[in-house]
Design an enzyme around this catalytic site. Sequence first.
Site, PDB file in Angstrom:
ATOM      1  N   PHE A  47      -1.867 -12.453   3.176  1.00  0.00           N
ATOM      2  CA  PHE A  47      -3.094 -12.831   4.355  1.00  0.00           C
ATOM      3  C   PHE A  47      -4.413 -12.249   3.844  1.00  0.00           C
ATOM      4  O   PHE A  47      -4.577 -11.248   3.442  1.00  0.00           O
ATOM      5  CB  PHE A  47      -2.605 -12.275   5.549  1.00  0.00           C
ATOM      6  CG  PHE A  47      -1.577 -12.853   6.297  1.00  0.00           C
ATOM      7  CD1 PHE A  47      -0.344 -13.072   5.828  1.00  0.00           C
ATOM      8  CD2 PHE A  47      -1.900 -13.663   7.416  1.00  0.00           C
ATOM      9  CE1 PHE A  47       0.754 -13.610   6.499  1.00  0.00           C
ATOM     10  CE2 PHE A  47      -0.864 -14.503   8.267  1.00  0.00           C
ATOM     11  CZ  PHE A  47       0.368 -14.423   7.691  1.00  0.00           C
ATOM     12  N   ALA A  48      -5.475 -13.184   4.011  1.00  0.00           N
ATOM     13  CA  ALA A  48      -6.719 -12.864   3.650  1.00  0.00           C
ATOM     14  C   ALA A  48      -7.464 -13.337   4.908  1.00  0.00           C
ATOM     15  O   ALA A  48      -8.222 -14.346   4.855  1.00  0.00           O
ATOM     16  CB  ALA A  48      -7.236 -13.587   2.496  1.00  0.00           C
ATOM     17  N   ILE A  49      -7.739 -12.570   5.900  1.00  0.00           N
ATOM     18  CA  ILE A  49      -8.358 -12.858   7.100  1.00  0.00           C
ATOM     19  C   ILE A  49      -9.749 -12.261   7.320  1.00  0.00           C
ATOM     20  O   ILE A  49      -9.786 -10.871   6.776  1.00  0.00           O
ATOM     21  CB  ILE A  49      -7.488 -12.632   8.443  1.00  0.00           C
ATOM     22  CG1 ILE A  49      -6.033 -13.632   8.159  1.00  0.00           C
ATOM     23  CG2 ILE A  49      -8.222 -13.029   9.535  1.00  0.00           C
ATOM     24  CD1 ILE A  49      -5.416 -13.970   9.450  1.00  0.00           C
ATOM     25  N   ASP A 137       0.719  -7.121   0.892  1.00  0.00           N
ATOM     26  CA  ASP A 137      -0.758  -7.093   1.404  1.00  0.00           C
ATOM     27  C   ASP A 137      -1.734  -7.581   0.166  1.00  0.00           C
ATOM     28  O   ASP A 137      -1.372  -7.540  -1.176  1.00  0.00           O
ATOM     29  CB  ASP A 137      -1.032  -5.334   1.345  1.00  0.00           C
ATOM     30  CG  ASP A 137      -0.819  -5.193   2.581  1.00  0.00           C
ATOM     31  OD1 ASP A 137      -0.125  -5.625   3.580  1.00  0.00           O
ATOM     32  OD2 ASP A 137      -1.470  -3.991   3.333  1.00  0.00           O
ATOM     33  N   VAL A 138      -2.986  -7.910   0.754  1.00  0.00           N
ATOM     34  CA  VAL A 138      -3.936  -8.615  -0.299  1.00  0.00           C
ATOM     35  C   VAL A 138      -4.861  -7.511  -0.743  1.00  0.00           C
ATOM     36  O   VAL A 138      -5.518  -7.721  -2.095  1.00  0.00           O
ATOM     37  CB  VAL A 138      -4.851  -9.708   0.569  1.00  0.00           C
ATOM     38  CG1 VAL A 138      -5.951  -9.063   1.478  1.00  0.00           C
ATOM     39  CG2 VAL A 138      -5.424 -10.639  -0.532  1.00  0.00           C
ATOM     40  N   ASP A 139      -5.045  -6.316  -0.270  1.00  0.00           N
ATOM     41  CA  ASP A 139      -5.721  -5.200  -0.842  1.00  0.00           C
ATOM     42  C   ASP A 139      -5.405  -4.277  -1.802  1.00  0.00           C
ATOM     43  O   ASP A 139      -5.218  -3.207  -1.690  1.00  0.00           O
ATOM     44  CB  ASP A 139      -6.214  -4.387   0.319  1.00  0.00           C
ATOM     45  CG  ASP A 139      -5.182  -3.626   1.302  1.00  0.00           C
ATOM     46  OD1 ASP A 139      -4.031  -4.218   1.246  1.00  0.00           O
ATOM     47  OD2 ASP A 139      -5.509  -2.739   1.893  1.00  0.00           O
ATOM     48  N   HIS A 159       8.080   3.848   0.411  1.00  0.00           N
ATOM     49  CA  HIS A 159       6.812   4.047   0.727  1.00  0.00           C
ATOM     50  C   HIS A 159       6.318   5.309  -0.385  1.00  0.00           C
ATOM     51  O   HIS A 159       7.059   6.304  -0.368  1.00  0.00           O
ATOM     52  CB  HIS A 159       6.381   4.628   1.954  1.00  0.00           C
ATOM     53  CG  HIS A 159       5.062   4.671   2.463  1.00  0.00           C
ATOM     54  ND1 HIS A 159       4.286   5.420   2.006  1.00  0.00           N
ATOM     55  CD2 HIS A 159       4.602   4.096   3.473  1.00  0.00           C
ATOM     56  CE1 HIS A 159       3.050   5.457   2.564  1.00  0.00           C
ATOM     57  NE2 HIS A 159       3.209   4.397   3.502  1.00  0.00           N
ATOM     58  N   THR A 171       7.428   8.829   8.985  1.00  0.00           N
ATOM     59  CA  THR A 171       6.804   8.540  10.163  1.00  0.00           C
ATOM     60  C   THR A 171       7.227   7.213  10.961  1.00  0.00           C
ATOM     61  O   THR A 171       6.532   6.144  11.229  1.00  0.00           O
ATOM     62  CB  THR A 171       5.397   7.822   9.885  1.00  0.00           C
ATOM     63  OG1 THR A 171       5.140   7.284   8.650  1.00  0.00           O
ATOM     64  CG2 THR A 171       4.369   9.257   9.466  1.00  0.00           C
ATOM     65  N   GLU A 229       5.152  -1.911  10.278  1.00  0.00           N
ATOM     66  CA  GLU A 229       5.945  -1.135   9.171  1.00  0.00           C
ATOM     67  C   GLU A 229       6.910  -0.247  10.096  1.00  0.00           C
ATOM     68  O   GLU A 229       8.102  -0.225   9.530  1.00  0.00           O
ATOM     69  CB  GLU A 229       4.835  -0.151   8.513  1.00  0.00           C
ATOM     70  CG  GLU A 229       5.632   0.675   7.574  1.00  0.00           C
ATOM     71  CD  GLU A 229       4.590   1.449   6.562  1.00  0.00           C
ATOM     72  OE1 GLU A 229       3.972   0.890   5.988  1.00  0.00           O
ATOM     73  OE2 GLU A 229       4.212   2.630   7.170  1.00  0.00           O
TER      74      GLU A 229
END
Length: 279
Positions: A47-49, A137-139, A159, A171, A229
């Site tokens: 996703f790149a929104i 994720d895109v980042d 994680h 978490t 998550e």
Amino acid sequence: MVYPQPKERCPCPHPLAGPIIWEGTFNIDILNERFRLRNTTIGLTVFAIKKYVAFLELFLKTAEKHFMVGHRVTYYVFTDRLGDVPRVPLGEGRQVVVLEVRNYSRWQDVSMHRMEMISNFSRQRFLRKVDYLVCADVDMSFRDHVGVEILSPLFSTLHPGFYGAAREAFTYERRPQSQAHVPRDEGNFYYVGDFFRGSVAEVLRLMSACHQATVVDRAHGIEAVRHDESHLNRYLLDHKPTKVLSPEYLWDEQLLGWPAVVKKLRYVTVPKSHRVIRD
Ligand code: UDP
Ligand code: MN
């Protein structure tokens, strides 16, 4: 059922999870041959929104270098900014499919609605076109080999921030009112929400269950502490993943350095300013 927490260094199939994939636990030549013979196609959704389109170029360029090299890959780019999707030269058998989706004003909603948007598209497309779906994720960027060793009916990634931690420290969502809730004496691993995958059928099952859970939570006026998550972790407690990826497959060097236990940094966080990029 009460049982002791499993250890992350065990590469063997574990009764509570599949084998854990570290460098040295697989023979890539044999695996490449096997998946080539089946003409395996891998779909990578990303996703790149809004401002996140800025991450796409590095993501795609580095994926061309390291992600499933030599195999058939379709990148599914979900975006609200069609005109800003960069043109990146692609290897043979690889293509980009751009899908227009709406945006949400809160970044948490963008993140949580990813599963819904993927499920909506997948019924029509993915089932016929690809064998495995990888959701990323895109980042992030690929820095070393990520190949067919990760493929399995249902797989997820440890994680990096909770590697070696006791389950009480995970978490997980702890409020019993949430569908994502995990009691303190349960849980095997804490999985990261940024990189999970499996066969198309399994990923669809996972996404529709997680999406339903967020709908129920919303009706009850509660939002899980780590959003999608949290729901992913709840789901993977009830549905044992058939493979678990070590934190080599998702690392944050800025935050965690490069400890000896991690031989390869394969898929890594790109530093971002939350303030600039999310507003
Ligand atoms: N995302 C997006 N636009 C936004 C917010 C999020 O495209 O405005 C997507 C993007 O793919 C991003 C993912 O949702 O990588 C998860 O959000 P983020 O990376 O900010 O969460 P973090 O990894 O920091 O928890
Ligand atoms: Mn991210």
